[in-house]
Scaffold this active site. Sequence first.
Site, PDB file in Angstrom:
ATOM      1  N   TYR A   1      -1.320  -0.544  10.493  1.00  0.00           N
ATOM      2  CA  TYR A   1      -1.506  -0.822   9.057  1.00  0.00           C
ATOM      3  C   TYR A   1      -0.283  -0.366   8.265  1.00  0.00           C
ATOM      4  O   TYR A   1       0.249  -1.115   7.440  1.00  0.00           O
ATOM      5  CB  TYR A   1      -2.768  -0.105   8.556  1.00  0.00           C
ATOM      6  CG  TYR A   1      -3.101  -0.376   7.105  1.00  0.00           C
ATOM      7  CD1 TYR A   1      -3.708  -1.570   6.725  1.00  0.00           C
ATOM      8  CD2 TYR A   1      -2.817   0.564   6.108  1.00  0.00           C
ATOM      9  CE1 TYR A   1      -4.016  -1.828   5.394  1.00  0.00           C
ATOM     10  CE2 TYR A   1      -3.127   0.318   4.776  1.00  0.00           C
ATOM     11  CZ  TYR A   1      -3.727  -0.881   4.424  1.00  0.00           C
ATOM     12  OH  TYR A   1      -4.033  -1.131   3.093  1.00  0.00           O
TER      13      TYR A   1
ATOM     14  N   SER B   1       0.862  -1.193   0.000  1.00  0.00           N
ATOM     15  CA  SER B   1       0.000   0.000   0.000  1.00  0.00           C
ATOM     16  C   SER B   1       0.893   1.236   0.000  1.00  0.00           C
ATOM     17  O   SER B   1       2.050   1.164   0.451  1.00  0.00           O
ATOM     18  CB  SER B   1      -0.869   0.012   1.271  1.00  0.00           C
ATOM     19  OG  SER B   1      -1.478   1.277   1.459  1.00  0.00           O
TER      20      SER B   1
HETATM   21  N1  NAD Z   1      -8.970  -0.278  -0.620  1.00  0.00           N
HETATM   22  C1  NAD Z   1      -7.907   0.501  -0.572  1.00  0.00           C
HETATM   23  O1  NAD Z   1      -8.020   1.733  -0.664  1.00  0.00           O
HETATM   24  C2  NAD Z   1      -6.531  -0.110  -0.467  1.00  0.00           C
HETATM   25  C3  NAD Z   1      -5.414   0.709  -0.680  1.00  0.00           C
HETATM   26  C4  NAD Z   1      -4.139   0.149  -0.611  1.00  0.00           C
HETATM   27  C5  NAD Z   1      -3.984  -1.193  -0.352  1.00  0.00           C
HETATM   28  N2  NAD Z   1      -5.093  -1.971  -0.149  1.00  0.00           N
HETATM   29  C6  NAD Z   1      -4.868  -3.386   0.108  1.00  0.00           C
HETATM   30  O2  NAD Z   1      -5.504  -4.136  -0.906  1.00  0.00           O
HETATM   31  C7  NAD Z   1      -5.832  -5.427  -0.403  1.00  0.00           C
HETATM   32  C8  NAD Z   1      -7.271  -5.763  -0.738  1.00  0.00           C
HETATM   33  O3  NAD Z   1      -8.111  -4.860  -0.038  1.00  0.00           O
HETATM   34  P1  NAD Z   1      -9.544  -4.430  -0.580  1.00  0.00           P
HETATM   35  O4  NAD Z   1      -9.523  -2.965  -0.711  1.00  0.00           O
HETATM   36  O5  NAD Z   1      -9.932  -5.279  -1.724  1.00  0.00           O
HETATM   37  O6  NAD Z   1     -10.417  -4.745   0.710  1.00  0.00           O
HETATM   38  P2  NAD Z   1     -11.646  -5.734   0.936  1.00  0.00           P
HETATM   39  O7  NAD Z   1     -12.025  -5.566   2.361  1.00  0.00           O
HETATM   40  O8  NAD Z   1     -12.684  -5.520  -0.124  1.00  0.00           O
HETATM   41  O9  NAD Z   1     -11.018  -7.178   0.691  1.00  0.00           O
HETATM   42  C9  NAD Z   1     -10.159  -7.782   1.631  1.00  0.00           C
HETATM   43  C10 NAD Z   1     -10.465  -9.262   1.639  1.00  0.00           C
HETATM   44  O10 NAD Z   1      -9.581  -9.899   2.581  1.00  0.00           O
HETATM   45  C11 NAD Z   1     -10.330 -10.840   3.301  1.00  0.00           C
HETATM   46  N3  NAD Z   1      -9.769 -11.125   4.617  1.00  0.00           N
HETATM   47  C12 NAD Z   1      -9.679 -10.279   5.668  1.00  0.00           C
HETATM   48  N4  NAD Z   1      -9.208 -10.919   6.749  1.00  0.00           N
HETATM   49  C13 NAD Z   1      -8.978 -12.197   6.359  1.00  0.00           C
HETATM   50  C14 NAD Z   1      -8.511 -13.348   7.035  1.00  0.00           C
HETATM   51  N5  NAD Z   1      -8.201 -13.315   8.341  1.00  0.00           N
HETATM   52  N6  NAD Z   1      -8.400 -14.487   6.340  1.00  0.00           N
HETATM   53  C15 NAD Z   1      -8.740 -14.552   5.027  1.00  0.00           C
HETATM   54  N7  NAD Z   1      -9.214 -13.497   4.340  1.00  0.00           N
HETATM   55  C16 NAD Z   1      -9.335 -12.337   5.007  1.00  0.00           C
HETATM   56  C17 NAD Z   1     -11.705 -10.195   3.460  1.00  0.00           C
HETATM   57  O11 NAD Z   1     -12.710 -11.130   3.800  1.00  0.00           O
HETATM   58  C18 NAD Z   1     -11.904  -9.565   2.096  1.00  0.00           C
HETATM   59  O12 NAD Z   1     -12.552 -10.435   1.200  1.00  0.00           O
HETATM   60  C19 NAD Z   1      -5.516  -5.390   1.092  1.00  0.00           C
HETATM   61  O13 NAD Z   1      -4.254  -5.973   1.333  1.00  0.00           O
HETATM   62  C20 NAD Z   1      -5.471  -3.898   1.381  1.00  0.00           C
HETATM   63  O14 NAD Z   1      -4.691  -3.605   2.503  1.00  0.00           O
HETATM   64  C21 NAD Z   1      -6.346  -1.454  -0.203  1.00  0.00           C
END
Ligand code: NAD
Length: 249
Positions: free
Chosen positions: A151, A138
Amino acid sequence: MKLDFTGKVVLVTGAASGLGKATATAFSAAGASVFLVDVQEGVQAVASELGPKAAGHVADLSQLDKCADIVAAAVARFGQLDVLCNVAGVAWMDHVANVTPQRWHKLIDINLGALFFLSQAALPHLLERNGAIVNVASSAGTQGQAYMVPYSASKAGVIGMTKAMAMEFMHKPVRINAVAPAGMKTPMTAGGVVVPPEGAEMDLIVRYHGFREMAEPESIANMILFAASDAAPNLHGSCLGVDQGQLAG
Ligand SMILES: NC(=O)c1ccc[n+]([C@@H]2O[C@H](COP(=O)([O-])OP(=O)(O)OC[C@H]3O[C@@H](n4cnc5c(N)ncnc54)[C@H](O)[C@@H]3O)[C@@H](O)[C@H]2O)c1
Protein backbone atom coordinates in the site's frame (compact mmCIF):
# COMPACT_ATOMS: atom_id res chain seq x y z
CA MET A 1 -15.13 30.52 -1.43
CA LYS A 2 -17.92 28.92 -3.43
CA LEU A 3 -16.69 26.54 -6.12
CA ASP A 4 -18.91 26.31 -9.21
CA PHE A 5 -18.64 23.35 -11.59
CA THR A 6 -21.77 24.13 -13.62
CA GLY A 7 -21.28 22.88 -17.18
CA LYS A 8 -18.35 20.65 -16.17
CA VAL A 9 -18.23 16.85 -16.42
CA VAL A 10 -16.38 14.96 -13.68
CA LEU A 11 -15.43 11.27 -13.55
CA VAL A 12 -14.98 9.93 -10.00
CA THR A 13 -13.71 6.41 -9.27
CA GLY A 14 -14.47 4.61 -6.02
CA ALA A 15 -17.76 6.51 -5.94
CA ALA A 16 -19.87 3.84 -4.20
CA SER A 17 -18.30 4.48 -0.82
CA GLY A 18 -16.26 6.69 1.49
CA LEU A 19 -14.22 9.48 -0.07
CA GLY A 20 -15.29 8.72 -3.65
CA LYS A 21 -18.97 8.99 -2.72
CA ALA A 22 -18.33 12.21 -0.79
CA THR A 23 -16.38 13.61 -3.76
CA ALA A 24 -19.08 12.73 -6.31
CA THR A 25 -21.73 14.22 -4.01
CA ALA A 26 -19.76 17.46 -3.56
CA PHE A 27 -19.16 17.87 -7.32
CA SER A 28 -22.85 17.25 -7.96
CA ALA A 29 -23.83 19.86 -5.35
CA ALA A 30 -21.42 22.28 -7.08
CA GLY A 31 -23.34 21.89 -10.36
CA ALA A 32 -21.25 19.28 -12.22
CA SER A 33 -22.46 16.31 -14.21
CA VAL A 34 -20.82 13.33 -12.52
CA PHE A 35 -19.87 9.91 -13.90
CA LEU A 36 -19.51 7.58 -10.91
CA VAL A 37 -17.37 4.44 -11.30
CA ASP A 38 -17.01 1.54 -8.87
CA VAL A 39 -16.72 -2.23 -8.76
CA GLN A 40 -19.71 -2.28 -6.37
CA GLU A 41 -23.22 -2.32 -7.87
CA GLY A 42 -24.18 0.18 -5.16
CA VAL A 43 -22.65 2.91 -7.30
CA GLN A 44 -25.88 2.94 -9.33
CA ALA A 45 -27.93 3.81 -6.25
CA VAL A 46 -25.53 6.61 -5.31
CA ALA A 47 -25.83 8.02 -8.84
CA SER A 48 -29.64 7.80 -8.69
CA GLU A 49 -29.65 9.74 -5.42
CA LEU A 50 -27.66 12.53 -7.11
CA GLY A 51 -30.29 12.94 -9.85
CA PRO A 52 -30.37 13.10 -13.64
CA LYS A 53 -26.98 14.81 -14.01
CA ALA A 54 -25.26 11.73 -12.53
CA ALA A 55 -24.61 8.30 -14.03
CA GLY A 56 -23.30 5.14 -12.39
CA HIS A 57 -20.92 2.72 -14.09
CA VAL A 58 -19.85 -0.64 -12.67
CA ALA A 59 -16.27 -1.61 -13.57
CA ASP A 60 -13.32 -3.43 -12.02
CA LEU A 61 -10.30 -1.11 -12.17
CA SER A 62 -7.90 -4.02 -11.76
CA GLN A 63 -8.64 -4.74 -15.42
CA LEU A 64 -6.24 -2.15 -16.77
CA ASP A 65 -7.06 -2.81 -20.42
CA LYS A 66 -10.67 -1.69 -19.72
CA CYS A 67 -9.73 1.76 -18.38
CA ALA A 68 -10.06 3.39 -21.80
CA ASP A 69 -13.60 1.96 -22.11
CA ILE A 70 -14.57 3.66 -18.83
CA VAL A 71 -13.42 7.07 -20.04
CA ALA A 72 -15.14 6.48 -23.40
CA ALA A 73 -18.38 5.63 -21.59
CA ALA A 74 -18.20 8.87 -19.57
CA VAL A 75 -17.62 10.95 -22.72
CA ALA A 76 -20.39 9.09 -24.57
CA ARG A 77 -22.80 9.82 -21.69
CA PHE A 78 -22.03 13.51 -21.13
CA GLY A 79 -20.22 14.63 -24.33
CA GLN A 80 -17.00 15.91 -22.72
CA LEU A 81 -14.68 15.39 -19.73
CA ASP A 82 -13.33 18.22 -17.55
CA VAL A 83 -12.07 16.48 -14.42
CA LEU A 84 -10.78 12.99 -13.60
CA CYS A 85 -10.73 12.12 -9.89
CA ASN A 86 -8.87 8.90 -9.19
CA VAL A 87 -10.19 8.01 -5.73
CA ALA A 88 -10.73 4.21 -5.72
CA GLY A 89 -8.25 2.20 -3.72
CA VAL A 90 -7.77 -0.88 -1.60
CA ALA A 91 -5.75 -1.42 1.57
CA TRP A 92 -4.81 -4.30 3.81
CA MET A 93 -2.14 -5.08 6.38
CA ASP A 94 0.13 -8.10 6.40
CA HIS A 95 3.67 -9.21 7.06
CA VAL A 96 6.13 -8.87 4.17
CA ALA A 97 6.53 -12.65 4.24
CA ASN A 98 2.82 -13.21 3.46
CA VAL A 99 2.55 -11.01 0.36
CA THR A 100 2.13 -13.12 -2.76
CA PRO A 101 2.76 -11.85 -6.30
CA GLN A 102 -1.00 -12.09 -6.96
CA ARG A 103 -1.93 -9.89 -3.99
CA TRP A 104 0.89 -7.47 -4.85
CA HIS A 105 -0.23 -7.11 -8.48
CA LYS A 106 -3.92 -6.69 -7.63
CA LEU A 107 -3.25 -3.90 -5.13
CA ILE A 108 -0.72 -2.12 -7.33
CA ASP A 109 -3.01 -2.38 -10.38
CA ILE A 110 -6.01 -0.86 -8.53
CA ASN A 111 -4.08 1.77 -6.52
CA LEU A 112 -1.59 2.85 -9.19
CA GLY A 113 -2.00 1.19 -12.59
CA ALA A 114 -5.65 2.18 -13.05
CA LEU A 115 -4.83 5.81 -12.23
CA PHE A 116 -2.23 5.82 -14.99
CA PHE A 117 -4.40 4.18 -17.65
CA LEU A 118 -7.51 6.24 -16.81
CA SER A 119 -5.33 9.37 -17.05
CA GLN A 120 -3.86 8.18 -20.35
CA ALA A 121 -7.36 7.78 -21.82
CA ALA A 122 -8.72 10.97 -20.24
CA LEU A 123 -5.91 13.36 -21.18
CA PRO A 124 -6.95 13.98 -24.82
CA HIS A 125 -10.41 15.03 -23.56
CA LEU A 126 -9.05 17.05 -20.62
CA LEU A 127 -6.67 18.94 -22.93
CA GLU A 128 -9.65 20.09 -25.02
CA ARG A 129 -11.32 21.51 -21.89
CA ASN A 130 -8.40 22.98 -19.90
CA GLY A 131 -9.18 20.19 -17.44
CA ALA A 132 -7.69 18.64 -14.33
CA ILE A 133 -6.69 15.34 -12.78
CA VAL A 134 -6.79 14.82 -9.01
CA ASN A 135 -5.25 11.60 -7.70
CA VAL A 136 -5.82 10.34 -4.17
CA ALA A 137 -2.53 9.36 -2.54
CA SER A 138 -2.04 8.91 1.21
CA SER A 139 0.24 9.89 4.07
CA ALA A 140 1.42 6.27 3.63
CA GLY A 141 3.04 7.38 0.38
CA THR A 142 5.45 9.59 2.30
CA GLN A 143 5.65 7.87 5.69
CA GLY A 144 6.73 4.23 5.74
CA GLN A 145 3.96 2.20 7.37
CA ALA A 146 4.79 -1.22 8.75
CA TYR A 147 2.66 -4.14 7.52
CA MET A 148 1.40 -1.96 4.65
CA VAL A 149 4.40 -2.22 2.33
CA PRO A 150 2.48 -2.76 -0.95
CA TYR A 151 0.00 0.00 0.00
CA SER A 152 2.77 2.46 0.93
CA ALA A 153 4.59 1.59 -2.30
CA SER A 154 1.43 2.17 -4.35
CA LYS A 155 0.75 5.56 -2.75
CA ALA A 156 4.39 6.68 -3.11
CA GLY A 157 3.92 5.66 -6.74
CA VAL A 158 0.81 7.85 -7.02
CA ILE A 159 2.80 10.86 -5.79
CA GLY A 160 5.67 10.13 -8.20
CA MET A 161 3.32 9.52 -11.10
CA THR A 162 1.45 12.77 -10.41
CA LYS A 163 4.67 14.79 -10.47
CA ALA A 164 6.10 13.05 -13.54
CA MET A 165 2.86 13.44 -15.49
CA ALA A 166 2.66 17.10 -14.44
CA MET A 167 6.17 17.58 -15.87
CA GLU A 168 5.35 15.86 -19.16
CA PHE A 169 2.24 18.06 -19.58
CA MET A 170 3.90 21.24 -18.25
CA HIS A 171 3.28 23.17 -21.48
CA LYS A 172 -0.25 21.81 -22.03
CA PRO A 173 -3.65 23.09 -20.80
CA VAL A 174 -4.22 20.61 -17.99
CA ARG A 175 -3.43 20.58 -14.26
CA ILE A 176 -2.42 17.35 -12.50
CA ASN A 177 -2.28 17.11 -8.71
CA ALA A 178 -2.70 14.72 -5.79
CA VAL A 179 -4.35 14.92 -2.40
CA ALA A 180 -2.87 12.84 0.41
CA PRO A 181 -5.14 12.19 3.40
CA ALA A 182 -4.15 10.34 6.56
CA GLY A 183 -6.85 8.50 8.55
CA MET A 184 -10.42 9.10 7.34
CA LYS A 185 -13.70 7.84 8.76
CA THR A 186 -14.71 5.60 5.86
CA PRO A 187 -15.62 1.93 5.41
CA MET A 188 -11.92 1.30 4.64
CA THR A 189 -10.95 2.03 8.25
CA ALA A 190 -14.23 0.95 9.89
CA GLY A 191 -14.25 -2.64 8.60
CA GLY A 192 -12.14 -5.62 9.45
CA VAL A 193 -9.75 -5.36 6.50
CA VAL A 194 -7.11 -2.85 7.59
CA VAL A 195 -6.21 -4.60 10.85
CA PRO A 196 -2.78 -5.50 12.21
CA PRO A 197 -1.76 -9.05 11.28
CA GLU A 198 -1.18 -11.63 13.96
CA GLY A 199 2.17 -11.07 15.64
CA ALA A 200 2.45 -7.42 14.58
CA GLU A 201 4.70 -5.22 16.71
CA MET A 202 2.13 -2.66 17.86
CA ASP A 203 4.70 0.04 18.74
CA LEU A 204 5.42 0.27 15.01
CA ILE A 205 1.76 0.86 14.21
CA VAL A 206 0.67 3.38 16.86
CA ARG A 207 3.00 6.01 15.42
CA TYR A 208 0.90 6.33 12.29
CA HIS A 209 -2.45 6.46 14.04
CA GLY A 210 -1.91 10.21 14.45
CA PHE A 211 -2.63 12.60 17.31
CA ARG A 212 -5.85 14.12 16.03
CA GLU A 213 -9.21 12.66 15.20
CA MET A 214 -9.61 11.01 11.81
CA ALA A 215 -10.97 13.22 9.02
CA GLU A 216 -14.52 13.21 7.72
CA PRO A 217 -14.39 12.25 4.01
CA GLU A 218 -16.40 15.40 3.15
CA SER A 219 -13.51 17.59 4.35
CA ILE A 220 -11.06 15.76 2.07
CA ALA A 221 -13.56 15.96 -0.81
CA ASN A 222 -13.50 19.75 -0.39
CA MET A 223 -9.74 19.69 -1.04
CA ILE A 224 -10.25 17.58 -4.15
CA LEU A 225 -12.80 20.08 -5.47
CA PHE A 226 -10.43 22.95 -4.73
CA ALA A 227 -7.55 21.22 -6.57
CA ALA A 228 -9.83 20.62 -9.58
CA SER A 229 -11.29 24.13 -9.60
CA ASP A 230 -10.52 27.40 -11.35
CA ALA A 231 -9.64 28.73 -7.87
CA ALA A 232 -6.33 26.81 -8.08
CA PRO A 233 -4.83 27.87 -11.46
CA ASN A 234 -1.25 27.62 -10.18
CA LEU A 235 -1.59 24.23 -8.55
CA HIS A 236 0.22 21.72 -10.81
CA GLY A 237 2.37 18.73 -9.86
CA SER A 238 1.55 19.19 -6.17
CA CYS A 239 0.62 16.69 -3.52
CA LEU A 240 -1.60 18.38 -0.93
CA GLY A 241 -1.13 16.71 2.43
CA VAL A 242 -4.46 16.88 4.27
CA ASP A 243 -3.45 14.73 7.19
CA GLN A 244 -4.49 16.50 10.42
CA GLY A 245 -0.83 17.08 11.23
CA GLN A 246 0.30 13.48 10.95
CA LEU A 247 3.42 14.34 8.97
CA ALA A 248 4.17 17.54 10.91
CA GLY A 249 6.92 15.90 12.88
N1 NAD B 1 -9.69 5.76 4.76
C1 NAD B 1 -8.47 6.21 5.01
O1 NAD B 1 -8.07 6.33 6.18
C2 NAD B 1 -7.57 6.64 3.88
C3 NAD B 1 -6.40 7.35 4.18
C4 NAD B 1 -5.58 7.77 3.14
C5 NAD B 1 -5.92 7.51 1.83
N2 NAD B 1 -7.07 6.82 1.56
C6 NAD B 1 -7.39 6.58 0.16
O2 NAD B 1 -8.63 7.19 -0.13
C7 NAD B 1 -9.25 6.51 -1.22
C8 NAD B 1 -10.69 6.20 -0.88
O3 NAD B 1 -10.71 5.28 0.20
P1 NAD B 1 -11.91 5.21 1.24
O4 NAD B 1 -11.32 5.44 2.57
O5 NAD B 1 -13.04 6.04 0.78
O6 NAD B 1 -12.24 3.66 1.17
P2 NAD B 1 -13.56 2.88 0.76
O7 NAD B 1 -13.23 1.44 0.89
O8 NAD B 1 -14.74 3.43 1.51
O9 NAD B 1 -13.77 3.27 -0.78
C9 NAD B 1 -12.95 2.72 -1.79
C10 NAD B 1 -13.83 2.49 -3.00
O10 NAD B 1 -13.01 1.96 -4.06
C11 NAD B 1 -13.73 0.93 -4.68
N3 NAD B 1 -12.87 -0.05 -5.33
C12 NAD B 1 -12.02 -0.91 -4.73
N4 NAD B 1 -11.48 -1.75 -5.63
C13 NAD B 1 -11.99 -1.38 -6.84
C14 NAD B 1 -11.84 -1.88 -8.15
N5 NAD B 1 -11.05 -2.94 -8.41
N6 NAD B 1 -12.51 -1.28 -9.14
C15 NAD B 1 -13.34 -0.23 -8.90
N7 NAD B 1 -13.55 0.27 -7.67
C16 NAD B 1 -12.88 -0.31 -6.65
C17 NAD B 1 -14.51 0.26 -3.55
O11 NAD B 1 -15.59 -0.52 -4.02
C18 NAD B 1 -14.95 1.46 -2.73
O12 NAD B 1 -16.20 1.96 -3.14
C19 NAD B 1 -8.38 5.29 -1.49
O13 NAD B 1 -7.51 5.55 -2.57
C20 NAD B 1 -7.59 5.14 -0.20
O14 NAD B 1 -6.39 4.46 -0.40
C21 NAD B 1 -7.89 6.39 2.56
